[in-house]
Design a protein around this motif. Structure first.
Motif, PDB file in Angstrom:
ATOM      1  N   LEU A 173     -10.228 -26.537  14.423  1.00  0.00           N
ATOM      2  CA  LEU A 173     -10.140 -25.153  13.933  1.00  0.00           C
ATOM      3  C   LEU A 173      -8.816 -24.897  13.227  1.00  0.00           C
ATOM      4  N   LEU A 174      -7.743 -25.470  13.758  1.00  0.00           N
ATOM      5  CA  LEU A 174      -6.431 -25.263  13.137  1.00  0.00           C
ATOM      6  C   LEU A 174      -6.324 -25.945  11.779  1.00  0.00           C
ATOM      7  N   SER A 175      -7.161 -26.944  11.545  1.00  0.00           N
ATOM      8  CA  SER A 175      -7.117 -27.671  10.268  1.00  0.00           C
ATOM      9  C   SER A 175      -7.929 -26.990   9.167  1.00  0.00           C
ATOM     10  N   LEU A 176      -8.685 -25.943   9.517  1.00  0.00           N
ATOM     11  CA  LEU A 176      -9.516 -25.268   8.526  1.00  0.00           C
ATOM     12  C   LEU A 176      -8.666 -24.418   7.580  1.00  0.00           C
ATOM     13  N   PRO A 177      -9.014 -24.351   6.314  1.00  0.00           N
ATOM     14  CA  PRO A 177      -8.264 -23.494   5.382  1.00  0.00           C
ATOM     15  C   PRO A 177      -8.478 -22.025   5.718  1.00  0.00           C
ATOM     16  N   PRO A 178      -7.424 -21.243   5.848  1.00  0.00           N
ATOM     17  CA  PRO A 178      -7.564 -19.829   6.231  1.00  0.00           C
ATOM     18  C   PRO A 178      -8.218 -18.970   5.150  1.00  0.00           C
ATOM     19  N   GLU A 179      -8.235 -19.460   3.902  1.00  0.00           N
ATOM     20  CA  GLU A 179      -8.774 -18.635   2.813  1.00  0.00           C
ATOM     21  C   GLU A 179     -10.251 -18.316   3.027  1.00  0.00           C
ATOM     22  N   THR A 180     -11.002 -19.278   3.558  1.00  0.00           N
ATOM     23  CA  THR A 180     -12.432 -19.055   3.762  1.00  0.00           C
ATOM     24  C   THR A 180     -12.673 -17.938   4.764  1.00  0.00           C
ATOM     25  N   THR A 181     -11.935 -17.980   5.866  1.00  0.00           N
ATOM     26  CA  THR A 181     -12.087 -16.956   6.903  1.00  0.00           C
ATOM     27  C   THR A 181     -11.663 -15.594   6.376  1.00  0.00           C
ATOM     28  N   GLU A 182     -10.555 -15.557   5.653  1.00  0.00           N
ATOM     29  CA  GLU A 182     -10.083 -14.279   5.122  1.00  0.00           C
ATOM     30  C   GLU A 182     -11.084 -13.693   4.131  1.00  0.00           C
ATOM     31  N   ALA A 183     -11.693 -14.537   3.311  1.00  0.00           N
ATOM     32  CA  ALA A 183     -12.683 -14.048   2.353  1.00  0.00           C
ATOM     33  C   ALA A 183     -13.897 -13.478   3.073  1.00  0.00           C
ATOM     34  N   ALA A 184     -14.352 -14.144   4.126  1.00  0.00           N
ATOM     35  CA  ALA A 184     -15.496 -13.649   4.892  1.00  0.00           C
ATOM     36  C   ALA A 184     -15.156 -12.345   5.596  1.00  0.00           C
ATOM     37  N   ARG A 185     -13.932 -12.244   6.089  1.00  0.00           N
ATOM     38  CA  ARG A 185     -13.520 -11.011   6.771  1.00  0.00           C
ATOM     39  C   ARG A 185     -13.459  -9.844   5.784  1.00  0.00           C
ATOM     40  N   LEU A 186     -12.974 -10.085   4.570  1.00  0.00           N
ATOM     41  CA  LEU A 186     -12.924  -9.036   3.554  1.00  0.00           C
ATOM     42  C   LEU A 186     -14.325  -8.598   3.123  1.00  0.00           C
ATOM     43  N   ASP A 187     -15.287  -9.513   3.230  1.00  0.00           N
ATOM     44  CA  ASP A 187     -16.673  -9.181   2.886  1.00  0.00           C
ATOM     45  C   ASP A 187     -17.386  -8.429   4.010  1.00  0.00           C
ATOM     46  N   GLY A 188     -16.661  -8.179   5.109  1.00  0.00           N
ATOM     47  CA  GLY A 188     -17.229  -7.385   6.193  1.00  0.00           C
ATOM     48  C   GLY A 188     -17.907  -8.186   7.293  1.00  0.00           C
ATOM     49  N   ALA A 189     -17.646  -9.482   7.371  1.00  0.00           N
ATOM     50  CA  ALA A 189     -18.262 -10.304   8.417  1.00  0.00           C
ATOM     51  C   ALA A 189     -17.700  -9.931   9.789  1.00  0.00           C
ATOM     52  N   SER A 190     -18.574  -9.863  10.774  1.00  0.00           N
ATOM     53  CA  SER A 190     -18.148  -9.573  12.145  1.00  0.00           C
ATOM     54  C   SER A 190     -17.527 -10.812  12.774  1.00  0.00           C
ATOM     55  N   TRP A 191     -16.949 -10.631  13.969  1.00  0.00           N
ATOM     56  CA  TRP A 191     -16.327 -11.760  14.659  1.00  0.00           C
ATOM     57  C   TRP A 191     -17.358 -12.849  14.935  1.00  0.00           C
ATOM     58  N   TRP A 192     -18.533 -12.452  15.384  1.00  0.00           N
ATOM     59  CA  TRP A 192     -19.589 -13.425  15.672  1.00  0.00           C
ATOM     60  C   TRP A 192     -20.022 -14.170  14.410  1.00  0.00           C
ATOM     61  N   GLN A 193     -20.142 -13.439  13.305  1.00  0.00           N
ATOM     62  CA  GLN A 193     -20.527 -14.075  12.042  1.00  0.00           C
ATOM     63  C   GLN A 193     -19.448 -15.018  11.534  1.00  0.00           C
ATOM     64  N   LEU A 194     -18.184 -14.649  11.739  1.00  0.00           N
ATOM     65  CA  LEU A 194     -17.090 -15.529  11.333  1.00  0.00           C
ATOM     66  C   LEU A 194     -17.156 -16.866  12.061  1.00  0.00           C
ATOM     67  N   GLN A 195     -17.492 -16.805  13.349  1.00  0.00           N
ATOM     68  CA  GLN A 195     -17.517 -18.036  14.136  1.00  0.00           C
ATOM     69  C   GLN A 195     -18.764 -18.874  13.834  1.00  0.00           C
ATOM     70  N   THR A 196     -19.920 -18.241  13.824  1.00  0.00           N
ATOM     71  CA  THR A 196     -21.178 -18.986  13.718  1.00  0.00           C
ATOM     72  C   THR A 196     -21.537 -19.389  12.289  1.00  0.00           C
ATOM     73  N   ARG A 197     -21.038 -18.655  11.293  1.00  0.00           N
ATOM     74  CA  ARG A 197     -21.415 -18.939   9.911  1.00  0.00           C
ATOM     75  C   ARG A 197     -20.280 -19.489   9.055  1.00  0.00           C
ATOM     76  N   VAL A 198     -19.037 -19.378   9.567  1.00  0.00           N
ATOM     77  CA  VAL A 198     -17.898 -19.837   8.769  1.00  0.00           C
ATOM     78  C   VAL A 198     -17.152 -20.970   9.475  1.00  0.00           C
ATOM     79  N   SER A 199     -16.629 -20.701  10.669  1.00  0.00           N
ATOM     80  CA  SER A 199     -15.766 -21.683  11.336  1.00  0.00           C
ATOM     81  C   SER A 199     -16.544 -22.861  11.913  1.00  0.00           C
ATOM     82  N   LEU A 200     -17.537 -22.578  12.758  1.00  0.00           N
ATOM     83  CA  LEU A 200     -18.247 -23.657  13.445  1.00  0.00           C
ATOM     84  C   LEU A 200     -18.987 -24.608  12.507  1.00  0.00           C
TER      85      LEU A 200
END
Length: 291
Positions: A173-200
């Protein structure tokens, strides 16, 4: 000699050492599984050891117990992922929790088994705490009951191996680029969506690696836990294949039967490794397709 062959010459001694260290014992196990008798006087029986093996109730119990232990793998995976995500999200005291969770993994297996054998006794710490809370109905004979002994071993395996999963997943998880998560968060993704659709999805290969590694562990690396915690008992209720190999090969001198059981363990591990390689290939193909 051409320059292109010199690298192979340099690695030849190491390759030879590896073949001797791993190849020769493997060939010996396969060969000895076809013989019966003592190590000094073997008689060829072909596949007779395997027929005896699968006709043995004790071995079938051991095989069944190893398959039961496989149920710990999804539990460990989910728990390790959850803890890794929480620590990665910056939970307060994350460094302490990370160290505390990983600490059991580096403890000697014998010491861990002895501690659990005292803790899970009928009058041990676990039942003492349950009785103090008024939960007498939960104070069970965790090690002396044929129905509970193997599950007690499972609990110990989860406790000991969980830290490895947390550290592996946290590193991924620490090796993942933060830009992807930040972009998903700006698009309104919830915490659950961030984990299941972006990080994992991005650490899918790490999850697959951990699952296969732990599956091989519970198939072929739990001898010490069983030996110290239950001794394969009561009766043979917590017998596993490793313990069966030791008992037949060293305690009873049935070399051929022990080697045949070792071949079964090797075959199961090979199936798991092959499954991982297939999943890994598909994952790489999917990544290339996305690109």
């Amino acid at each position: 000699m051409s320059k292109g062959r010199w690298p192979y010459v340099y690695i030849l001694p190491m390759v030879a050492a590896i073949l001797f260290a791993f190849g020769y014992p493997l060939v010996s196990v396969l060969r000895n599984s076809l013989y019966t008798g003592s190590i000094y006087e073997l008689t060829y029986v072909g596949l007779g050891n395997f027929r005896t093996l699968f006709g043995d109730d004790v071995f079938r119990t051991a095989l069944g117990n190893n398959l039961k232990l496989l149920l710990t793998v999804p539990l460990m995976t989910v728990a390790a992922l959850l803890l890794a995500v929480l620590i990665h999200e910056g939970v307060r005291g994350g460094r302490f929790y990370r160290s505390a969770i990983f600490f059991p993994y580096i403890l000697p297996a014998v010491g861990t088994g002895l501690a659990f054998s005292v803790f899970l006794q009928l009058n041990g710490g676990l039942n003492g705490g349950l009785r103090a809370l008024g939960l007498n109905w939960l104070a069970l004979d965790w090690l002396g009951s044929p129905d509970l002994a193997i599950w007690s071993v499972s609990g110990m395996v989860i406790w000991q191996q969980l830290g490895f999963g947390v550290v592996v997943f946290l590193a991924a998880l620490l090796s993942l680029p933060p830009e992807t998560t930040e972009a998903a968060r700006l698009d309104g993704a919830s915490w659950w969506q961030l984990q299941t659709r972006v990080s994992l999805p991005q650490i899918r290969s790490t999850i697959e690696f951990f699952v296969v590694t732990e599956a091989i562990t519970v198939l072929s690396w739990v001898f010490t836990y069983v030996y110290v915690l239950t001794g394969g008992g009561p009766g043979n209720s917590s017998m596993v294949m490793e313990f069966y190999i030791w008992k037949e090969g060293f305690a009873q001198g049935a070399v051929g039967l022990a080697n045949a059981a070792a071949v079964v363990v090797l075959a199961l591990a090979a199936v798991l490794i092959a499954a991982y390689l297939v999943l890994r290939r598909r994952s790489l193909q999917d990544q290339q397709g996305v690109r």
